[in-house]
Scaffold this active site. Structure first.
Site, mmCIF file in Angstrom:
data_model
loop_
_atom_site.group_PDB
_atom_site.id
_atom_site.type_symbol
_atom_site.label_atom_id
_atom_site.label_comp_id
_atom_site.label_asym_id
_atom_site.label_seq_id
_atom_site.Cartn_x
_atom_site.Cartn_y
_atom_site.Cartn_z
ATOM 1 N N HIS A 467 -6.183 1.800 -2.502
ATOM 2 C CA HIS A 467 -6.743 0.510 -2.313
ATOM 3 C C HIS A 467 -5.477 0.340 -1.134
ATOM 4 O O HIS A 467 -6.016 -0.224 0.191
ATOM 5 C CB HIS A 467 -6.263 -0.452 -3.147
ATOM 6 C CG HIS A 467 -6.637 -1.663 -2.667
ATOM 7 N ND1 HIS A 467 -7.320 -3.208 -3.189
ATOM 8 C CD2 HIS A 467 -5.953 -3.101 -1.603
ATOM 9 C CE1 HIS A 467 -7.479 -3.894 -3.205
ATOM 10 N NE2 HIS A 467 -6.166 -4.489 -1.637
ATOM 11 N N GLU A 468 -4.581 -0.136 -0.591
ATOM 12 C CA GLU A 468 -3.699 -0.569 0.617
ATOM 13 C C GLU A 468 -4.353 0.108 1.302
ATOM 14 O O GLU A 468 -4.033 -0.297 2.339
ATOM 15 C CB GLU A 468 -1.770 -0.093 0.186
ATOM 16 C CG GLU A 468 -2.116 -1.555 -0.732
ATOM 17 C CD GLU A 468 -2.486 -2.857 -0.261
ATOM 18 O OE1 GLU A 468 -2.750 -3.013 0.653
ATOM 19 O OE2 GLU A 468 -2.557 -3.485 -1.492
ATOM 20 N N HIS A 471 -7.020 -0.630 3.641
ATOM 21 C CA HIS A 471 -6.378 -1.983 4.955
ATOM 22 C C HIS A 471 -6.190 -1.123 5.528
ATOM 23 O O HIS A 471 -6.564 -1.231 7.414
ATOM 24 C CB HIS A 471 -5.200 -2.808 3.779
ATOM 25 C CG HIS A 471 -6.014 -4.326 2.485
ATOM 26 N ND1 HIS A 471 -6.831 -4.720 2.589
ATOM 27 C CD2 HIS A 471 -5.471 -4.317 1.806
ATOM 28 C CE1 HIS A 471 -6.767 -5.396 2.144
ATOM 29 N NE2 HIS A 471 -6.272 -5.516 1.022
ATOM 30 N N HIS A 474 -8.537 -0.436 7.701
ATOM 31 C CA HIS A 474 -9.290 -1.127 8.537
ATOM 32 C C HIS A 474 -8.540 -1.020 10.359
ATOM 33 O O HIS A 474 -9.057 -1.229 11.369
ATOM 34 C CB HIS A 474 -9.387 -2.670 7.505
ATOM 35 C CG HIS A 474 -10.372 -3.590 7.677
ATOM 36 N ND1 HIS A 474 -10.368 -4.814 7.233
ATOM 37 C CD2 HIS A 474 -11.544 -3.246 8.520
ATOM 38 C CE1 HIS A 474 -11.489 -5.173 7.879
ATOM 39 N NE2 HIS A 474 -12.076 -4.852 8.685
HETATM 40 ZN ZN LIG Z 1 -5.691 -5.493 -1.031
#
Ligand SMILES: [Zn+2]
Length: 681
Positions: A467-468, A471, A474
């Protein structure tokens, strides 16, 4: 005010990718650099406002985006280290900086001359007198909106009041964060009788032992997770211990030294007041207007669509769990019994999985390998580059042609002085204007094993890592001209989307075969277990969705209730919370809200006020995108490139929903989320 040239923030870092030179930074460097940085930024913006030349993209937008570099360096460093490795000294600096930043925001966006200059440029662009590309036009649109939202058009007296409200809110939210963290630390549960630890895994015990030693205690200390559910509850067979941990978690902030109620009541009331001043019915509308949702009615509609099925499913799950014990089912039984059912139904045993989920292997063969397969990027650890703590690691990221993409800074382990949870932030934002490449940070809270032993992860921690890193991607794969539009600088109800999408690769069968390998025997995770892992994804989703909806709807209640109906004193908080959950239909005691008001840092400290719904909103996009990937062959370079080019690379340089439609060829379809969470009618 000029800054001492010996201050490490005085000039750009000479380290690769302008990584903060942590070895030369001392706490006393931050405040002078921030103060000088604010003065510099204001002077630079003043020069834009007072420029006599006709406004152009270069003398307005580019000049604006070049401004504040000193401030950016100092804050990029400070907001990396303060949440991750704080001290009383850094906390005090944080308390000083927060109101300064609020005042800076007001000084910029309430500046009539600066506003007039941006308006004038926009008029010239619209008249065709000045060329502006899509990103510049979008910059104008969003900045003009920011001016209006900051009250640039208000009478002077109202502006002054707004500035007071903003400064006070900055102090209060910062105080809430510090008090909640201290309260959480103080509420850690101590165990001295080993008999109480029956069922608790070796890894969890070792972490609890280390935590106790860290505070000079004998026995074991269970530090609390920031949310209501606590990891140890799924393991401990001792009902008394479970009740103690659960009670400690939900009692945080309600009394004593770390009572947060006075703070949160004032925060909610001031936000309501500010929304009124700006012409919005409430804070939630102010927030939604600037997000993908556009209106708080749309938020309510989306959440409301999930509530009945979520609670219905949670009740069905409860009746199944209730059969497993003689005593009446209590909230502290849920995770323990759910784990049992999961183990029976899916032969899923978290304890048995851990040895297959070793951190280094998960990182390199799982998280990094997924990014290589999708986007063609590769990673090399740079042991020569410093972190702010010995646990911090720095990786250089390369593109398919060998050129440098940026740095990935990883801080995996939990420690005293680190906030709970997991997060990503940027030290440097990618932008072509200044030729800067991104430096991004991931923080996790993995218990550090004794020296010399492998770090074995839970399945949930593996998901969090993916998940992290979503980011991080991105930020890393951003390809834009302006730093303010770079990477994850997107609306809050969009920003969780790329990270949630990245979680899907944790379950990719080919990747699992590579990264889920027994750390001592070298055996891959048995294929049947992989099937079970995938099947278990739908398990317990009634409960999980209900606690998530509870927090989302509680947040909406705090930020849609009119000022005269909000609690005015701490004693009214509990009744307000209860009534809010009941009115929303999520007052199911066996699935308590993921955060209670008193430790809901997302909304009373961080930037998720009236925006906690964003996780579910982004998940609509995520589930829709997941379905697209799977329908098109999953983990392939071709799929990854399309997603990289049309979504990740564009960051916030265009309306993100336009990016989404370009990528997907359609609007997001909520049915994929309903299906994933087992909520189909
Ligand atoms: Zn998050």
């Amino acid at each position: 005010m000029s800054l001492d040239t010996a201050n490490p923030f005085a000039a750009p870092s000479t380290l690769p990718y302008q990584l903060t030179p942590w070895r030369s930074v001392r706490p006393e460097h931050y405040l002078p650099a921030v103060e000088a940085g604010i003065a510099e930024r204001l002077a630079e913006l003043r020069a834009i406002a007072e420029d006599d030349a006709p406004p152009t993209v270069i003398n307005v937008i580019d000049a604006w985006e070049r401004s504040g570099q000193l401030l950016g360096r100092a804050l990029g460093a400070f907001w990396t280290v303060q949440p991750a490795d704080t001290t009383d000294e850094l906390d005090a600096i944080d308390a000083a900086i927060s109101p300064m930043m609020a005042r800076l925001g007001d000084a910029i966006y309430q500046d009539a001359a600066l506003y007039a200059r941006v308006v004038a440029l926009n008029e010239r662009v619209e008249a065709g007198e000045v060329d502006a590309d899509e990103a510049a036009r979008y910059w104008l649109e969003t900045h003009l909106r920011d001016f209006v939202r900051a009250g640039v058009g208000l009478p002077a007296a109202d502006q002054a009041q707004l500035r007071e409200l903003n400064a006070r809110l900055a102090e209060l939210t910062s105080a809430f964060g510090r008090t909640a963290l201290a309260g959480s630390n103080a509420a850690a549960v101590e165990v001295t009788d080993e008999a109480e630890l029956t069922g608790v895994s070796d890894a969890t015990r070792a972490a609890a032992r280390a935590a106790a030693q860290g505070r000079g205690l004998d026995g074991w200390l269970f530090e609390l997770d920031s949310c209501t559910p606590q990891g140890v509850l799924s393991e401990a067979s001792d009902r008394g211990l479970r009740q103690r941990v659960h009670t400690a978690a939900i009692s945080r902030g309600w009394s004593g030294e770390h009572d947060t109620r006075t703070l949160l009541v004032e925060i909610a009331r001031l936000r309501a007041e500010r929304a009124g001043l700006l012409g919005f019915p409430h804070h939630a509308e102010y927030v939604a207007a600037d997000a993908c949702a556009k209106t708080s009615e749309a938020v309510r509609a989306m959440l409301g669509r999930l509530v009945p099925a979520a609670v219905r499913n949670a009740r069905a799950e409860a009746s199944e769990l209730a059969e497993l014990q003689d005593q009446e089912l209590e909230p502290w039984d849920w995770e323990f019994l759910a784990e049992k059912v999961k183990a029976q139904r899916y032969s899923f045993d978290s304890g048995l999985l851990r040895p297959y989920l070793e951190l280094e292997r998960v990182l390199h063969e799982g998280v990094f390998e997924a990014a290589t397969a999708l986007y063609g990027v590769t990673f090399a650890e740079r042991g020569d580059l410093p972190g702010y703590n010995d646990d911090v690691r720095v990786f250089e990221v390369f593109d398919g042609d060998g050129s440098g993409v940026g740095l990935f800074v990883a801080d995996f382990y939990t420690r005293a002085g680190k906030q709970g949870g997991a997060w990503m932030n940027n030290i440097v934002d990618q932008n072509h204007l200044l030729g800067q490449l991104p430096v991004v940070v991931n923080n996790l809270n993995i218990a550090k094993p004794p020296a010399g032993t492998a770090t074995l992860l839970s399945w949930e921690e593996v998901n969090t890592m993916f998940h992290e890193f979503g980011h991080a991607l991105h930020g890393l794969l951003s390809d834009v001209r302006y730093s303010s539009q770079s990477g994850a600088n997107t609306p809050r109800d969009f920003v969780e989307f790329p990270s949630q999408v990245n979680e899907m690769w944790a379950l990719d069968a080919g990747l699992l075969r590579r990264y889920a390998v027994h750390h001592s025997t070298g055996e891959p995770l048995p294929a049947a277990w992989i099937e079970n892992l995938r099947a278990a994804e739908v398990f317990n989703q009634g409960w999980a969705t209900t606690e998530m909806l509870g927090a989302s709807l509680l947040d909406q209640a705090w930020h849609t209730t009119p000022l005269d109906e909000l609690p005015a004193v701490p004693d009214e908080v509990e009744a307000f919370e209860r009534a809010a959950l009941a009115a929303a239909g999520v007052d199911y005691p066996l699935a308590p809200t993921r955060y209670r008001s008193t430790y809901f840092k997302h909304i009373f400290e961080g930037g998720y006020a009236a925006a906690y719904y964003s996780y579910l909103w982004s998940e609509v996009l995520d589930a829709d995108t997941g379905a697209w990937f799977l329908a098109n062959g999953g983990l392939t370079r071709e799929n990854g490139q399309r997603y990289r080019d049309l979504l990740l690379a564009r960051g916030g340089s265009v309306d993100v929903m336009d990016s989404y439609r370009d990528f997907r060829g359609a609007d997001p379809d909520i049915s994929h989320l309903l299906k994933r969470r087992g909520l189909n009618e």
